[in-house]
Design an enzyme around this catalytic site. Sequence first.
Site, PDB file in Angstrom:
ATOM      1  N   HIS A 199       0.832  -1.201   0.000  1.00 17.13           N
ATOM      2  CA  HIS A 199       0.000   0.000   0.000  1.00 17.13           C
ATOM      3  C   HIS A 199       0.871   1.257   0.000  1.00 17.13           C
ATOM      4  O   HIS A 199       0.604   2.215  -0.742  1.00 17.13           O
ATOM      5  CB  HIS A 199      -0.911  -0.022   1.229  1.00 17.13           C
ATOM      6  CG  HIS A 199      -1.749   1.212   1.378  1.00 17.13           C
ATOM      7  ND1 HIS A 199      -2.919   1.409   0.699  1.00 17.13           N
ATOM      8  CD2 HIS A 199      -1.570   2.325   2.133  1.00 17.13           C
ATOM      9  CE1 HIS A 199      -3.432   2.576   1.019  1.00 17.13           C
ATOM     10  NE2 HIS A 199      -2.633   3.160   1.896  1.00 17.13           N
ATOM     11  N   GLU A 200       1.914   1.272   0.820  1.00 15.41           N
ATOM     12  CA  GLU A 200       2.795   2.441   0.881  1.00 15.41           C
ATOM     13  C   GLU A 200       3.570   2.619  -0.422  1.00 15.41           C
ATOM     14  O   GLU A 200       3.794   3.747  -0.866  1.00 15.41           O
ATOM     15  CB  GLU A 200       3.755   2.326   2.071  1.00 15.41           C
ATOM     16  CG  GLU A 200       3.073   2.248   3.428  1.00 15.41           C
ATOM     17  CD  GLU A 200       2.061   3.348   3.648  1.00 15.41           C
ATOM     18  OE1 GLU A 200       2.284   4.475   3.161  1.00 15.41           O
ATOM     19  OE2 GLU A 200       1.044   3.086   4.299  1.00 15.41           O
TER      20      GLU A 200
END
Length: 261
Positions: free
Chosen positions: A182-183
């Site tokens: 996600h990051e």
Amino acid sequence: PGRLGAEISTMDFFEHQAQARRRTARLVFLFGMAVVTLTAAIYLAIAAFMPYGPMVEGGKPSYSLWNPELLLWVVVGNGLVIGCGSLVKTLELRGGGAEIAQMLGGRLVHPETADPAERRLMNVVEEMAIASGIARPEVYVLEDESINAFAAGFKPSEAVIGVTTGCVQLLSRDELQAVMAHEFSHILNGDMRMNIRLIGLLNGILSIAIIGRILLETGSSRLGHRSRNDRNPLPALGIVLVVVGYIGLFFGRWIKSAISR
């Protein structure tokens, strides 16, 4: 059928991506409108306290909500306050993601760390970097029991990832991998750069509330040295600017969170 399903899924993905861009453009427009509304609120607040026009009977000043000269000064002054506040915060963050992580109290994790949990974290970050085709970003650990992570930086080459100790210690490897993926999506899609710019703009809006607080404190300290009949508009003006400033900050954060989603 399998290939057809994959093609439909791909089309759905890009359609959702296009819709997200359109929504983001509308939200950025709304952010600009929020700044305009903030300027209007400040103008009305000052105009309500500032005498304008000839004296009326009894020698009392008249008040008017329409004052072109005042409007010009408010537009210029508000623009300078927001612009300078934004510039100051942006210059603070010019060091990129590493400076942001350090400001938050992050500790840089050495790539060859001996800590088992941190070693697992670095392995996952390495895997995600290889899969996404970018250089492995530096990783910072923040002493916090909550589960959270962030990516920061102006561009992928200077991006860093911050992870709380709760995230490192409480998540399984698969869960940690999902968080890191996600990051990395934030790094690849340019979300970090937009977030930093929005942080600068939010700081500019917050500057209005800070000025209001200064006026409030200054006016209150001088109130005791004035006679009861001597009107002192500073405390009232300070309260108005504080309220207006925090309203602008609230809506700014609301729009920023919507853009991030």
